[in-house]
Motif scaffolding. Structure first.
Motif, PDB file in Angstrom:
ATOM      1  N   VAL B  11       0.838  -1.203   0.000  1.00 19.27           N
ATOM      2  CA  VAL B  11       0.000   0.000   0.000  1.00 19.27           C
ATOM      3  C   VAL B  11       0.874   1.255   0.000  1.00 19.27           C
ATOM      4  O   VAL B  11       0.590   2.226  -0.703  1.00 19.27           O
ATOM      5  N   ALA B  12       1.953   1.219   0.759  1.00 17.79           N
ATOM      6  CA  ALA B  12       2.863   2.376   0.812  1.00 17.79           C
ATOM      7  C   ALA B  12       3.459   2.639  -0.574  1.00 17.79           C
ATOM      8  O   ALA B  12       3.634   3.776  -0.986  1.00 17.79           O
ATOM      9  N   ARG B  13       3.740   1.557  -1.284  1.00 19.98           N
ATOM     10  CA  ARG B  13       4.269   1.710  -2.642  1.00 19.98           C
ATOM     11  C   ARG B  13       3.221   2.359  -3.544  1.00 19.98           C
ATOM     12  O   ARG B  13       3.500   3.292  -4.281  1.00 19.98           O
ATOM     13  N   LEU B  14       1.981   1.860  -3.443  1.00 25.41           N
ATOM     14  CA  LEU B  14       0.895   2.449  -4.252  1.00 25.41           C
ATOM     15  C   LEU B  14       0.729   3.927  -3.929  1.00 25.41           C
ATOM     16  O   LEU B  14       0.440   4.734  -4.799  1.00 25.41           O
ATOM     17  N   ALA B  15       0.896   4.289  -2.648  1.00 25.87           N
ATOM     18  CA  ALA B  15       0.714   5.679  -2.213  1.00 25.87           C
ATOM     19  C   ALA B  15       1.983   6.504  -2.428  1.00 25.87           C
ATOM     20  O   ALA B  15       1.997   7.695  -2.132  1.00 25.87           O
ATOM     21  N   ARG B  16       3.046   5.848  -2.931  1.00 23.69           N
ATOM     22  CA  ARG B  16       4.334   6.525  -3.154  1.00 23.69           C
ATOM     23  C   ARG B  16       4.839   7.205  -1.877  1.00 23.69           C
ATOM     24  O   ARG B  16       5.194   8.379  -1.868  1.00 23.69           O
ATOM     25  N   ILE B  17       4.797   6.428  -0.791  1.00 27.45           N
ATOM     26  CA  ILE B  17       5.350   6.916   0.481  1.00 27.45           C
ATOM     27  C   ILE B  17       6.376   5.894   0.954  1.00 27.45           C
ATOM     28  O   ILE B  17       6.048   4.709   1.114  1.00 27.45           O
ATOM     29  N   LYS B  18       7.611   6.324   1.140  1.00 26.27           N
ATOM     30  CA  LYS B  18       8.642   5.391   1.596  1.00 26.27           C
ATOM     31  C   LYS B  18       8.461   5.140   3.089  1.00 26.27           C
ATOM     32  O   LYS B  18       8.265   6.083   3.851  1.00 26.27           O
ATOM     33  N   GLN B  23       8.751   1.747  10.761  1.00 26.97           N
ATOM     34  CA  GLN B  23       7.464   2.400  10.485  1.00 26.97           C
ATOM     35  C   GLN B  23       6.444   1.386   9.984  1.00 26.97           C
ATOM     36  O   GLN B  23       5.289   1.402  10.384  1.00 26.97           O
ATOM     37  N   LEU B  27       2.871   0.691  11.604  1.00 25.69           N
ATOM     38  CA  LEU B  27       1.670   0.909  10.785  1.00 25.69           C
ATOM     39  C   LEU B  27       0.824  -0.350  10.677  1.00 25.69           C
ATOM     40  O   LEU B  27      -0.398  -0.278  10.582  1.00 25.69           O
ATOM     41  N   VAL B  90      12.060  16.977 -14.153  1.00 31.56           N
ATOM     42  CA  VAL B  90      12.024  15.765 -13.324  1.00 31.56           C
ATOM     43  C   VAL B  90      13.257  14.925 -13.656  1.00 31.56           C
ATOM     44  O   VAL B  90      13.867  15.119 -14.712  1.00 31.56           O
ATOM     45  N   PRO B  91      13.603  13.973 -12.770  1.00 31.87           N
ATOM     46  CA  PRO B  91      14.723  13.080 -13.107  1.00 31.87           C
ATOM     47  C   PRO B  91      14.411  12.322 -14.405  1.00 31.87           C
ATOM     48  O   PRO B  91      13.243  12.103 -14.720  1.00 31.87           O
ATOM     49  N   VAL B  93      13.398   9.889 -17.116  1.00 37.05           N
ATOM     50  CA  VAL B  93      12.426   8.801 -17.029  1.00 37.05           C
ATOM     51  C   VAL B  93      12.703   7.749 -18.104  1.00 37.05           C
ATOM     52  O   VAL B  93      12.571   6.559 -17.881  1.00 37.05           O
TER      53      VAL B  93
END
Lengths: 512, 95
Positions: B11-18, B23, B27, B90-91, B93
């Motif tokens: 889910v964190a990957r889907l939300a783009r949150i490391k 943690q 969580l 952006v970096p 792609v």
């Protein structure tokens, strides 16, 4: 406290009109009071004294020519959720960095067009996610009220904690706020102020930093019901740039206050008598019922059977919409960026550093409930529960004109007291969140004090777009309970060890 | 609903949150508790209920499909962390 900062919005307006005071004097008195209080309270995160004095000057010129606008010269606090042109607007999140909007939100634009003066941006929970103002990237805001005989710092409630604290401490005549699950009414109840959440669609959401789009609504925090009526009239408008804005005439709410309440039918929902409710809150509610009887209103017991499901449904709908809304913070278009080894890594680093813990928790919940295979089970299910909550209200409003409930389950609690269990914090909104789920208007009005002298509020809920009845009924509480005196200005006599605006590492995130 | 660490990471990957391993561990418990709590909605019979979409019936307003506020590229990129000639940077792609 200067006499000028103690005026209500209506009194200040009338005295300006009669030229008994000037906008400059009034604004300067507020700036002086703000500077003396803000280190201790942290109510404002961006004071804008120069802008305030410029705006006051323009007001004085108009007033001098007898061409005063409806709110000319009245100094207000603006919640950091509103985009204000050229003034940092971050919803108290590190991820927005030093974001300076190039346009003004419709609500604030309406206020400036009516002549109001901006004192600064007020503190709030990050992205309005919180009930204590403790999730702000700029540090906690402190309640100007303290329990009798105690110097323990208390939370002002949230998310509009800075607005509520500023209005209670007399460092704003009134303030803008926003309410997604109780974020206007709960802090108002905690600080002895009036908080009005209008019907969804009454005020434009354009330029308000989005949290949960189907729930967010702008509204005022003030010291009197009359002031709330004045503020709402000038915040509300139909806005073609917000597709959910209601194309309806904005009434003269102040006028509605003089109408009689005799014969008004007030509903009392039995489901709000929750298990474990404190005797204090129960007594307050009973006292409120008595006031309406005395005013000639009829009290009718009603049932809102789906009440207990409103909060859990909210914690699906709000995080789901937030996960979608906050997807825009990617380190590319605005705000802070933290570099990574590739573009995905840059997104992940940026969002990991930029968002605080509560925001991340809700984004993950929201992402989870929207993820493949779960959408119907969670989001659609919660939206169906919303229909049932709305239906309960519609049935009740067949019998009554307005509904009376407590505003919060308790008085203000201590800073740092409720940090461990997220659900314990969420329960603060148990009496307010139903109103957002059904899109209705609600007001919290100071109604009494707790055993240790802290403010408590009662809530009036009305029919959709019937803010007039909500205000008229709210006036009954104010008339019976009396307006609160200002809290003791302890910040003037203490070299307060209060927290300064804490700039966390988040706000310092590299902007390469 | 029990959320395990692998689900948190997904889910964190889907939300783009490391998230760090610590943690993710914390969580796991927090998300499980919240999802357990919302589980009570299962008690509500919603078999013949439509999901709520608006407070009152209102048609979504429409407008003509044309540019009304153009030529403000400078304003649009004004707050970006990195730009060049009114483009967001952006970096890399595509290799």
């Amino acid at each position: 406290m200067s006499e000028l900062t103690g005026l209500t919005l209506a009194e200040a307006r009338d005295r300006l009109k009669k030229k008994e005071i000037t906008a400059h004097e009034l604004t300067e008195a507020h700036i002086t009071a703000l500077e003396a209080a803000n280190t201790a309270l942290n109510a404002y995160i961006v004071p804008t004294p120069d802008k305030a004095l410029d705006m006051a000057k323009a007001s004085d010129e108009r007033l001098g020519k007898g061409k005063g606008l409806p709110l000319d010269g009245l100094p207000l606090g603006i919640k950091d959720l509103y985009c204000t042109e050229g003034v940092r607007s971050t919803a108290c999140s590190g991820i927005l960095g030093d974001f300076q909007p190039v346009y003004e939100s419709t609500v604030t634009q309406n206020l400036w067009a009516a002549g109001a003066v901006m004192l600064g941006k007020t503190n709030m929970d990050e992205f309005a996610m919180g009930s204590s103002n403790e999730t702000s990237a700029y540090g906690s805001c402190v309640n100007p009220w303290r329990a009798a005989g105690s110097d323990k710092p208390l939370v002002p409630g949230g998310s509009s904690g800075g607005s509520a604290s500023a209005v209670a401490a007399r460092i704003a005549l009134a303030a803008t706020a926003s309410d997604t699950g109780g974020s206007i009414r709960q802090p108002a109840a905690f600080t002895g102020t009036v908080g009005l959440k209008p019907t969804y669609g009454r005020c434009s959401r354009r330029g308000m930093i989005a949290f949960a789009s189907s729930l967010d609504q702008a509204g005022p925090i003030t010291r009197t019901v009359q002031d709330a009526a004045i503020m709402l009239r000038h915040m509300a408008s139909y806005d073609p740039k917000d597709s959910t804005s209601a194309n309806r005439k904005v009434p003269d709410y102040e006028k509605a206050l003089s109408e009689k309440v005799k014969g008004l039918k007030i509903g009392v929902p039995k489901e709000y008598r929750i298990d474990g409710m404190s005797a204090e809150i129960d007594e307050l509610w009973e006292r409120g019922i008595g006031w309406y009887k005395d005013a000639g209103a009829e009290i009718i017991e009603i049932s809102l059977p789906h009440t207990k499901y409103a909060l859990p449904a909210y914690y699906i709908v709000a995080p789901a919409e937030a996960s979608s809304n906050l997807a825009r913070y990617d380190g590319v278009r605005y705000g802070a960026r933290v570099n990574g080894k590739d573009i995905i890594d840059m997104y992940e680093e940026t969002r990991s550093h930029g968002f605080g813990a509560e925001v991340k928790r809700r984004l993950l919940i929201g992402t989870y409930v929207l993820s493949a295979g779960y959408y119907d089970a969670y989001y659609i299910k919660a939206q169906k529960v919303r229909t049932l909550i709305q239906r309960d209200f519609n049935e009740a409003f067949g019998k009554v004109d307005a509904i009376l409930t407590p505003a919060t389950p308790s008085a203000a609690f201590g800073v740092g007291e409720k940090g461990g269990d997220p659900i314990e914090m969420y329960l603060n909104d148990i009496f307010t969140v139903t109103v957002n789920m059904a899109g209705l208007p609600g007001i919290s009005v100071p109604a009494g004090r707790s055993g240790d002298g802290l403010p408590l509020g009662l809530q009036i809920i009305g029919k959709a777009f019937d803010e007039e009845t909500v205000l008229k009924a709210g006036q009954v509480i104010e008339d019976a309970a009396g307006r609160y005196e200002a809290p003791e200005a302890w910040w003037l006599s203490e070299t307060a060890p209060a927290k300064k605006a804490k700039v966390t590492s988040k706000t310092k995130a590299k902007t390469s | 609903m029990k959320v395990d660490e692998a689900t948190v990471r997904h889910v964190a990957r889907l939300a783009r949150i490391k998230v760090t391993p610590e943690q993710a561990k914390a969580l796991e418990g927090e998300l499980s508790a919240i999802l357990d709590w919302v589980e009570q909605l299962g008690e509500v019979d919603t078999a013949n209920v439509e999901p709520m979409t608006r407070v009152e019936e209102m048609a979504l307003p429409k407008r003509e499909d044309k540019v009304t506020e153009g030529s403000i590229a400078g304003q649009i990129v004004k707050n970006a962390p990195l730009t060049e000639d009114n483009f967001f940077l952006v970096p890399k792609v595509v290799e």
